[in-house]
Scaffold this motif. Structure first.
Motif, short mmCIF file in Angstrom:
data_model
loop_
_atom_site.label_atom_id
_atom_site.label_comp_id
_atom_site.label_asym_id
_atom_site.label_seq_id
_atom_site.Cartn_x
_atom_site.Cartn_y
_atom_site.Cartn_z
N ASP A 7 70.79 17.55 -70.25
CA ASP A 7 69.34 17.54 -70.25
C ASP A 7 68.83 18.78 -69.53
N ILE A 8 67.86 19.46 -70.14
CA ILE A 8 67.26 20.66 -69.56
C ILE A 8 65.77 20.39 -69.36
N PHE A 9 65.31 20.44 -68.12
CA PHE A 9 63.90 20.20 -67.81
C PHE A 9 63.18 21.52 -67.59
N CYS A 10 61.98 21.64 -68.16
CA CYS A 10 61.22 22.88 -68.01
C CYS A 10 59.73 22.57 -67.93
N TYR A 81 65.86 6.49 -73.46
CA TYR A 81 66.51 7.80 -73.44
C TYR A 81 67.65 7.89 -72.43
N GLY A 82 67.45 7.36 -71.22
CA GLY A 82 68.48 7.44 -70.19
C GLY A 82 68.71 8.86 -69.70
N VAL A 83 69.82 9.05 -68.95
CA VAL A 83 70.13 10.35 -68.35
C VAL A 83 71.31 10.99 -69.07
N SER A 84 71.70 12.17 -68.64
CA SER A 84 72.82 12.90 -69.25
C SER A 84 73.86 13.26 -68.19
N ASP A 85 75.03 13.69 -68.66
CA ASP A 85 76.12 14.08 -67.75
C ASP A 85 75.69 15.24 -66.86
N ILE A 86 75.04 16.23 -67.48
CA ILE A 86 74.59 17.42 -66.75
C ILE A 86 73.07 17.50 -66.83
N ILE A 87 72.44 17.77 -65.69
CA ILE A 87 71.00 17.98 -65.61
C ILE A 87 70.77 19.44 -65.22
N ILE A 88 69.92 20.12 -65.97
CA ILE A 88 69.56 21.50 -65.63
C ILE A 88 68.07 21.56 -65.35
N GLU A 89 67.76 21.85 -64.11
CA GLU A 89 66.37 21.95 -63.64
C GLU A 89 65.98 23.42 -63.67
N ALA A 90 65.18 23.80 -64.66
CA ALA A 90 64.83 25.21 -64.83
C ALA A 90 63.69 25.62 -63.91
N PHE A 91 63.94 26.61 -63.08
CA PHE A 91 62.92 27.29 -62.28
C PHE A 91 62.18 26.35 -61.33
N GLY A 92 62.91 25.42 -60.72
CA GLY A 92 62.33 24.58 -59.68
C GLY A 92 61.29 23.61 -60.17
N CYS A 93 61.37 23.19 -61.42
CA CYS A 93 60.40 22.21 -61.92
C CYS A 93 60.69 20.84 -61.29
N ASN A 94 59.72 19.95 -61.33
CA ASN A 94 59.88 18.62 -60.73
C ASN A 94 60.34 17.61 -61.76
N ILE A 95 61.53 17.07 -61.54
CA ILE A 95 62.03 16.00 -62.41
C ILE A 95 61.55 14.68 -61.83
N PHE A 96 61.02 13.80 -62.67
CA PHE A 96 60.39 12.58 -62.16
C PHE A 96 61.41 11.67 -61.47
N ASP A 97 60.92 10.92 -60.48
CA ASP A 97 61.76 10.17 -59.56
C ASP A 97 62.68 9.17 -60.24
N TRP A 110 74.13 18.49 -61.35
CA TRP A 110 72.71 18.84 -61.36
C TRP A 110 72.62 20.33 -61.03
N ILE A 111 72.16 21.12 -61.97
CA ILE A 111 72.10 22.57 -61.81
C ILE A 111 70.65 23.01 -61.63
N ASN A 112 70.37 23.66 -60.53
CA ASN A 112 69.05 24.23 -60.29
C ASN A 112 69.09 25.68 -60.77
N LEU A 113 68.60 25.91 -61.98
CA LEU A 113 68.61 27.25 -62.58
C LEU A 113 67.40 28.03 -62.07
N GLU A 114 67.65 29.09 -61.31
CA GLU A 114 66.57 29.83 -60.68
C GLU A 114 66.11 31.01 -61.54
N TYR A 115 65.07 31.70 -61.06
CA TYR A 115 64.58 32.89 -61.75
C TYR A 115 65.54 34.06 -61.56
N LEU A 116 65.49 34.99 -62.48
CA LEU A 116 66.34 36.17 -62.44
C LEU A 116 65.91 37.10 -61.30
N SER A 117 66.88 37.66 -60.58
CA SER A 117 66.58 38.60 -59.49
C SER A 117 67.75 39.55 -59.29
#
Length: 387
Positions: A7-10, A81-97, A110-117
Protein backbone atom coordinates in the motif's frame (compact mmCIF):
# COMPACT_ATOMS: atom_id res chain seq x y z
CA UNK A 1 11.10 -10.91 2.10
CA UNK A 2 8.80 -11.21 -0.91
CA UNK A 3 5.66 -9.13 -0.29
CA UNK A 4 2.23 -10.24 -1.45
CA UNK A 5 0.71 -6.78 -1.06
CA UNK A 6 1.92 -3.16 -0.95
CA UNK A 7 0.00 0.00 0.00
CA UNK A 8 1.30 3.44 -0.97
CA UNK A 9 -0.26 6.48 0.75
CA UNK A 10 0.03 9.94 -0.78
CA UNK A 11 -1.41 13.34 0.13
CA UNK A 12 -1.52 15.46 -3.03
CA UNK A 13 -0.37 18.91 -1.91
CA UNK A 14 2.13 20.51 -4.29
CA UNK A 15 0.25 20.41 -7.58
CA UNK A 16 1.64 17.50 -9.63
CA UNK A 17 4.92 16.94 -7.79
CA UNK A 18 3.84 14.47 -5.11
CA UNK A 19 1.43 12.49 -7.27
CA UNK A 20 3.93 12.56 -10.13
CA UNK A 21 6.56 10.81 -8.05
CA UNK A 22 4.07 8.35 -6.55
CA UNK A 23 2.61 7.53 -9.97
CA UNK A 24 6.04 6.62 -11.34
CA UNK A 25 7.03 4.87 -8.14
CA UNK A 26 3.92 2.67 -7.98
CA UNK A 27 4.27 1.73 -11.63
CA UNK A 28 7.86 0.61 -11.05
CA UNK A 29 6.98 -1.22 -7.81
CA UNK A 30 4.39 -3.19 -9.79
CA UNK A 31 7.05 -3.94 -12.38
CA UNK A 32 9.39 -5.28 -9.68
CA UNK A 33 6.62 -7.23 -7.91
CA UNK A 34 4.26 -8.28 -10.74
CA UNK A 35 2.47 -10.85 -8.56
CA UNK A 36 1.87 -8.49 -5.66
CA UNK A 37 -1.26 -6.42 -5.09
CA UNK A 38 -0.20 -2.77 -5.30
CA UNK A 39 -2.60 -0.05 -4.12
CA UNK A 40 -2.22 3.73 -4.07
CA UNK A 41 -4.46 5.59 -1.60
CA UNK A 42 -4.93 9.26 -2.60
CA UNK A 43 -6.63 12.19 -0.88
CA UNK A 44 -7.32 13.90 -4.25
CA UNK A 45 -7.97 12.61 -7.76
CA UNK A 46 -7.91 15.72 -9.99
CA UNK A 47 -4.15 15.67 -10.49
CA UNK A 48 -4.12 11.95 -11.28
CA UNK A 49 -6.57 12.49 -14.13
CA UNK A 50 -4.24 15.12 -15.61
CA UNK A 51 -1.03 13.09 -15.57
CA UNK A 52 -2.67 9.93 -16.95
CA UNK A 53 -5.36 10.19 -19.66
CA UNK A 54 -6.97 6.89 -18.60
CA UNK A 55 -7.53 7.94 -14.98
CA UNK A 56 -11.03 8.91 -13.86
CA UNK A 57 -12.58 10.68 -10.87
CA UNK A 58 -13.87 7.46 -9.36
CA UNK A 59 -13.34 5.82 -5.98
CA UNK A 60 -11.54 2.71 -7.22
CA UNK A 61 -9.70 2.08 -10.50
CA UNK A 62 -6.96 -0.05 -12.01
CA UNK A 63 -4.23 1.72 -13.99
CA UNK A 64 -1.30 -0.31 -15.31
CA UNK A 65 -2.05 -3.04 -12.79
CA UNK A 66 -2.02 -0.64 -9.83
CA UNK A 67 -5.21 0.00 -7.85
CA UNK A 68 -5.85 3.70 -7.19
CA UNK A 69 -8.33 4.30 -4.36
CA UNK A 70 -9.80 7.57 -3.11
CA UNK A 71 -8.82 7.89 0.55
CA UNK A 72 -12.26 8.75 1.97
CA UNK A 73 -13.76 5.75 0.18
CA UNK A 74 -10.93 3.57 1.47
CA UNK A 75 -11.57 4.70 5.05
CA UNK A 76 -15.30 4.03 4.84
CA UNK A 77 -14.67 0.56 3.43
CA UNK A 78 -11.56 -0.26 5.42
CA UNK A 79 -12.97 -3.49 6.83
CA UNK A 80 -13.25 -4.72 3.24
CA UNK A 81 -9.85 -3.46 2.06
CA UNK A 82 -7.66 -4.29 5.07
CA UNK A 83 -3.90 -3.66 5.24
CA UNK A 84 -0.90 -4.86 3.21
CA UNK A 85 2.44 -6.53 3.94
CA UNK A 86 4.34 -3.34 3.14
CA UNK A 87 3.14 0.22 3.82
CA UNK A 88 4.81 3.12 2.03
CA UNK A 89 4.09 6.54 3.50
CA UNK A 90 5.05 9.07 0.85
CA UNK A 91 6.45 12.40 2.01
CA UNK A 92 5.23 12.30 5.60
CA UNK A 93 1.53 12.05 4.83
CA UNK A 94 -0.84 11.05 7.64
CA UNK A 95 -2.14 7.50 7.50
CA UNK A 96 -5.42 7.22 9.41
CA UNK A 97 -5.30 5.66 12.88
CA UNK A 98 -7.48 2.61 12.24
CA UNK A 99 -5.19 1.46 9.45
CA UNK A 100 -2.06 1.86 11.58
CA UNK A 101 -3.55 -0.04 14.53
CA UNK A 102 -4.35 -3.04 12.33
CA UNK A 103 -1.01 -2.76 10.50
CA UNK A 104 0.89 -3.01 13.78
CA UNK A 105 -0.54 -6.50 14.13
CA UNK A 106 -0.59 -7.70 10.53
CA UNK A 107 1.87 -5.74 8.34
CA UNK A 108 5.63 -6.39 8.15
CA UNK A 109 7.35 -3.21 6.92
CA UNK A 110 6.45 0.48 7.08
CA UNK A 111 8.57 2.70 4.83
CA UNK A 112 8.60 6.46 5.31
CA UNK A 113 9.58 7.65 1.81
CA UNK A 114 11.01 11.16 2.16
CA UNK A 115 11.61 13.99 -0.31
CA UNK A 116 14.68 13.97 -2.53
CA UNK A 117 17.73 15.84 -1.18
CA UNK A 118 21.41 16.14 -1.97
CA UNK A 119 22.34 17.07 1.60
CA UNK A 120 24.96 14.82 3.18
CA UNK A 121 22.95 14.13 6.34
CA UNK A 122 20.47 12.00 4.38
CA UNK A 123 23.16 9.33 3.97
CA UNK A 124 23.40 8.91 7.75
CA UNK A 125 19.63 8.97 8.20
CA UNK A 126 18.86 6.60 5.33
CA UNK A 127 17.37 3.26 6.50
CA UNK A 128 17.32 4.34 10.14
CA UNK A 129 14.59 2.62 12.12
CA UNK A 130 11.82 4.45 13.93
CA UNK A 131 10.71 2.73 17.13
CA UNK A 132 6.99 1.95 17.21
CA UNK A 133 4.91 -0.12 19.62
CA UNK A 134 4.72 -3.27 17.53
CA UNK A 135 6.45 -6.62 17.79
CA UNK A 136 6.01 -7.47 14.11
CA UNK A 137 5.94 -4.18 12.16
CA UNK A 138 9.26 -2.46 11.39
CA UNK A 139 9.31 1.22 10.37
CA UNK A 140 12.28 2.73 8.49
CA UNK A 141 13.13 6.06 6.90
CA UNK A 142 13.99 5.85 3.20
CA UNK A 143 15.96 8.90 2.04
CA UNK A 144 16.20 9.52 -1.72
CA UNK A 145 19.38 11.30 -2.78
CA UNK A 146 22.03 11.83 -5.44
CA UNK A 147 24.69 9.51 -4.02
CA UNK A 148 25.39 5.79 -3.70
CA UNK A 149 24.99 5.86 0.10
CA UNK A 150 21.55 7.47 -0.09
CA UNK A 151 18.32 5.90 -1.31
CA UNK A 152 18.95 7.06 -4.88
CA UNK A 153 16.60 8.70 -7.37
CA UNK A 154 13.45 7.41 -9.01
CA UNK A 155 13.96 6.00 -12.49
CA UNK A 156 11.29 3.75 -13.95
CA UNK A 157 12.09 1.03 -16.47
CA UNK A 158 9.71 2.38 -19.11
CA UNK A 159 11.42 5.76 -19.04
CA UNK A 160 14.93 4.30 -19.28
CA UNK A 161 13.91 2.08 -22.20
CA UNK A 162 12.21 4.88 -24.14
CA UNK A 163 14.52 7.84 -23.57
CA UNK A 164 17.28 6.59 -25.89
CA UNK A 165 14.83 6.14 -28.74
CA UNK A 166 13.51 9.68 -28.32
CA UNK A 167 17.05 11.06 -28.11
CA UNK A 168 18.00 9.47 -31.43
CA UNK A 169 14.69 10.29 -33.19
CA UNK A 170 14.33 13.99 -32.40
CA UNK A 171 12.43 15.04 -35.55
CA UNK A 172 10.05 12.08 -35.44
CA UNK A 173 9.15 12.55 -31.77
CA UNK A 174 8.67 16.32 -32.03
CA UNK A 175 6.53 15.88 -35.15
CA UNK A 176 4.33 13.45 -33.20
CA UNK A 177 3.52 16.03 -30.52
CA UNK A 178 3.86 19.25 -32.54
CA UNK A 179 2.86 18.31 -36.12
CA UNK A 180 2.38 21.89 -37.32
CA UNK A 181 5.63 23.37 -36.00
CA UNK A 182 8.89 23.60 -37.92
CA UNK A 183 11.96 22.79 -35.82
CA UNK A 184 14.35 22.50 -38.79
CA UNK A 185 17.84 23.90 -38.10
CA UNK A 186 16.79 25.23 -34.70
CA UNK A 187 18.07 24.45 -31.22
CA UNK A 188 15.01 23.26 -29.30
CA UNK A 189 14.42 23.48 -25.56
CA UNK A 190 11.61 23.18 -23.05
CA UNK A 191 10.95 25.69 -20.28
CA UNK A 192 8.98 24.65 -17.18
CA UNK A 193 9.32 27.13 -14.30
CA UNK A 194 7.75 29.01 -11.46
CA UNK A 195 7.10 32.73 -11.90
CA UNK A 196 10.29 34.24 -13.29
CA UNK A 197 11.72 37.07 -15.38
CA UNK A 198 13.28 35.72 -18.60
CA UNK A 199 14.51 39.01 -20.13
CA UNK A 200 18.17 37.96 -19.85
CA UNK A 201 17.47 34.62 -21.52
CA UNK A 202 15.71 36.16 -24.51
CA UNK A 203 18.45 38.75 -24.92
CA UNK A 204 21.12 36.03 -24.88
CA UNK A 205 19.26 33.82 -27.36
CA UNK A 206 18.84 36.66 -29.83
CA UNK A 207 22.63 37.08 -29.83
CA UNK A 208 23.25 33.45 -30.81
CA UNK A 209 24.09 32.51 -34.40
CA UNK A 210 21.36 29.89 -34.69
CA UNK A 211 17.65 30.20 -34.10
CA UNK A 212 16.09 28.78 -30.94
CA UNK A 213 12.69 27.18 -30.40
CA UNK A 214 11.32 27.31 -26.83
CA UNK A 215 8.45 25.02 -25.86
CA UNK A 216 6.78 26.73 -22.88
CA UNK A 217 5.18 24.30 -20.46
CA UNK A 218 2.82 25.15 -17.65
CA UNK A 219 0.71 28.19 -16.84
CA UNK A 220 3.35 29.86 -14.65
CA UNK A 221 5.96 29.59 -17.38
CA UNK A 222 3.67 30.95 -20.05
CA UNK A 223 2.59 33.87 -17.86
CA UNK A 224 6.24 34.65 -17.14
CA UNK A 225 6.99 35.09 -20.83
CA UNK A 226 3.78 37.06 -21.36
CA UNK A 227 5.18 39.67 -18.98
CA UNK A 228 8.05 40.21 -21.42
CA UNK A 229 5.75 40.42 -24.43
CA UNK A 230 3.61 43.07 -22.76
CA UNK A 231 6.57 45.41 -23.35
CA UNK A 232 8.10 43.96 -26.53
CA UNK A 233 6.45 43.41 -29.89
CA UNK A 234 6.40 39.97 -31.51
CA UNK A 235 5.10 38.22 -34.59
CA UNK A 236 2.07 36.24 -33.37
CA UNK A 237 0.66 33.02 -34.83
CA UNK A 238 -2.06 31.75 -32.42
CA UNK A 239 -0.04 29.87 -29.73
CA UNK A 240 3.26 30.62 -31.48
CA UNK A 241 5.28 33.81 -31.14
CA UNK A 242 8.44 34.89 -32.92
CA UNK A 243 10.81 37.36 -31.29
CA UNK A 244 13.94 37.95 -33.36
CA UNK A 245 15.72 34.60 -33.62
CA UNK A 246 13.44 32.97 -31.06
CA UNK A 247 10.26 30.96 -31.58
CA UNK A 248 8.08 30.44 -28.50
CA UNK A 249 5.19 27.99 -28.32
CA UNK A 250 2.64 27.71 -25.51
CA UNK A 251 2.28 23.96 -25.15
CA UNK A 252 -0.75 22.13 -23.80
CA UNK A 253 -0.59 19.92 -20.70
CA UNK A 254 1.11 16.59 -21.39
CA UNK A 255 0.89 13.26 -19.61
CA UNK A 256 4.02 12.05 -17.84
CA UNK A 257 4.88 9.62 -20.61
CA UNK A 258 4.46 12.33 -23.26
CA UNK A 259 6.58 14.77 -21.24
CA UNK A 260 9.31 12.14 -20.94
CA UNK A 261 9.44 11.67 -24.71
CA UNK A 262 9.57 15.40 -25.41
CA UNK A 263 12.36 16.26 -22.95
CA UNK A 264 14.37 13.31 -24.26
CA UNK A 265 14.03 14.52 -27.85
CA UNK A 266 14.82 18.24 -27.43
CA UNK A 267 18.30 19.71 -27.02
CA UNK A 268 17.97 21.20 -23.51
CA UNK A 269 15.49 21.50 -20.66
CA UNK A 270 14.76 24.21 -18.10
CA UNK A 271 12.58 22.54 -15.50
CA UNK A 272 11.29 22.74 -11.94
CA UNK A 273 10.33 20.53 -9.00
CA UNK A 274 11.56 17.08 -8.00
CA UNK A 275 10.04 14.71 -10.52
CA UNK A 276 10.80 16.79 -13.61
CA UNK A 277 14.39 17.59 -12.67
CA UNK A 278 15.19 13.91 -12.19
CA UNK A 279 13.91 13.17 -15.71
CA UNK A 280 15.86 16.11 -17.13
CA UNK A 281 19.09 14.91 -15.50
CA UNK A 282 18.60 11.30 -16.59
CA UNK A 283 18.20 12.16 -20.28
CA UNK A 284 21.74 13.55 -20.19
CA UNK A 285 20.92 16.90 -21.82
CA UNK A 286 21.97 20.38 -20.59
CA UNK A 287 19.47 21.60 -17.99
CA UNK A 288 18.61 24.36 -15.57
CA UNK A 289 16.63 23.61 -12.41
CA UNK A 290 14.20 26.13 -10.92
CA UNK A 291 14.19 24.68 -7.42
CA UNK A 292 11.13 25.03 -5.20
CA UNK A 293 11.26 28.27 -3.18
CA UNK A 294 11.65 27.89 0.61
CA UNK A 295 11.62 30.34 3.52
CA UNK A 296 14.85 32.13 4.39
CA UNK A 297 16.25 30.98 1.02
CA UNK A 298 16.78 27.46 2.33
CA UNK A 299 16.28 26.26 -1.23
CA UNK A 300 19.77 27.61 -1.95
CA UNK A 301 21.21 25.26 0.68
CA UNK A 302 19.48 22.36 -1.06
CA UNK A 303 20.64 23.52 -4.48
CA UNK A 304 24.29 23.82 -3.39
CA UNK A 305 24.11 20.38 -1.79
CA UNK A 306 22.85 18.98 -5.10
CA UNK A 307 25.69 20.73 -6.95
CA UNK A 308 28.22 19.24 -4.51
CA UNK A 309 26.88 15.73 -5.19
CA UNK A 310 26.95 16.46 -8.92
CA UNK A 311 30.58 17.61 -8.80
CA UNK A 312 31.85 14.63 -6.79
CA UNK A 313 30.12 12.15 -9.11
CA UNK A 314 31.85 12.99 -12.40
CA UNK A 315 35.46 12.92 -13.56
CA UNK A 316 36.31 15.96 -15.69
CA UNK A 317 39.31 17.42 -17.48
CA UNK A 318 40.55 20.98 -16.84
CA UNK A 319 38.38 22.53 -19.54
CA UNK A 320 35.26 20.74 -18.30
CA UNK A 321 35.97 21.77 -14.70
CA UNK A 322 36.28 25.42 -15.74
CA UNK A 323 32.97 25.23 -17.62
CA UNK A 324 31.31 23.42 -14.71
CA UNK A 325 32.23 26.27 -12.36
CA UNK A 326 30.54 28.79 -14.65
CA UNK A 327 27.58 26.50 -15.28
CA UNK A 328 27.05 26.03 -11.53
CA UNK A 329 27.20 29.79 -10.98
CA UNK A 330 24.41 30.15 -13.53
CA UNK A 331 22.36 27.53 -11.68
CA UNK A 332 22.83 29.46 -8.43
CA UNK A 333 22.01 32.84 -9.99
CA UNK A 334 18.97 31.31 -11.71
CA UNK A 335 17.58 30.37 -8.28
CA UNK A 336 18.83 33.13 -5.97
CA UNK A 337 15.51 34.69 -4.96
CA UNK A 338 13.43 35.44 -1.87
CA UNK A 339 10.09 35.32 -3.69
CA UNK A 340 8.80 34.00 -6.98
CA UNK A 341 8.42 37.23 -8.93
CA UNK A 342 8.95 38.88 -12.30
CA UNK A 343 11.84 40.98 -11.04
CA UNK A 344 14.82 40.86 -13.40
CA UNK A 345 17.54 38.54 -12.16
CA UNK A 346 21.33 38.66 -12.44
CA UNK A 347 21.84 35.37 -14.27
CA UNK A 348 24.03 35.37 -17.39
CA UNK A 349 22.99 32.58 -19.78
CA UNK A 350 25.92 32.98 -22.15
CA UNK A 351 27.93 30.07 -20.74
CA UNK A 352 24.97 27.72 -21.21
CA UNK A 353 24.87 28.33 -24.96
CA UNK A 354 28.52 29.21 -25.70
CA UNK A 355 29.73 26.05 -23.94
CA UNK A 356 26.70 23.96 -24.83
CA UNK A 357 28.62 20.92 -26.13
CA UNK A 358 30.87 20.81 -23.06
CA UNK A 359 27.91 21.10 -20.70
CA UNK A 360 26.21 18.31 -22.64
CA UNK A 361 29.23 16.02 -22.10
CA UNK A 362 29.20 16.83 -18.38
CA UNK A 363 25.48 16.10 -18.12
CA UNK A 364 25.88 12.83 -20.02
CA UNK A 365 28.55 11.70 -17.54
CA UNK A 366 26.34 12.58 -14.60
CA UNK A 367 23.35 10.82 -16.08
CA UNK A 368 25.36 7.65 -16.59
CA UNK A 369 26.65 7.74 -13.00
CA UNK A 370 23.14 8.03 -11.58
CA UNK A 371 21.71 5.29 -13.80
CA UNK A 372 24.50 2.90 -12.82
CA UNK A 373 24.63 3.65 -9.10
CA UNK A 374 21.51 5.42 -7.81
CA UNK A 375 18.38 3.57 -8.94
CA UNK A 376 15.94 4.07 -6.06
CA UNK A 377 13.57 1.17 -6.70
CA UNK A 378 16.40 -1.30 -7.30
CA UNK A 379 18.00 -0.23 -4.01
CA UNK A 380 14.66 -0.57 -2.23
CA UNK A 381 14.02 -3.97 -3.81
CA UNK A 382 17.40 -5.20 -2.57
CA UNK A 383 16.68 -3.91 0.94
CA UNK A 384 13.30 -5.62 1.10
CA UNK A 385 14.70 -8.85 -0.27
CA UNK A 386 17.31 -9.01 2.50
CA UNK A 387 14.83 -8.53 5.35
Amino acid sequence: MIPNSIDIFCDVIDNYGDIGVVYRFSKEIKNLYPKARVRVILNKLDELTRINPFAQKINHQNINGVLYIYEEFFKKNFSQYGVSDIIIEAFGCNIFDEYIEVAKKQSKLWINLEYLSGEEWVEDFHLNESIIDSKTLKKIFYMPGFSEKSGGILMDTEFLENKDYSKSHKEEVLRQYFPYLDFTNKRVGTVFSYEKNFDNLLETLNNQEEETFLILMGEKTQKSFEKFFEKNSTEDYINLKKYGKIYLYNAKFFSQEEYDSIISAVDFNFTRGEDSIVRAILVGKPFLWHIYLQDEKFHMVKLRAFLDRFRESVSLDDKENEVMDRYFKLLEDYNDRETNSFEKGKEDYQVFFQEFDTIKRICEKYSQFLIENCNLTKKLYKYIKEI
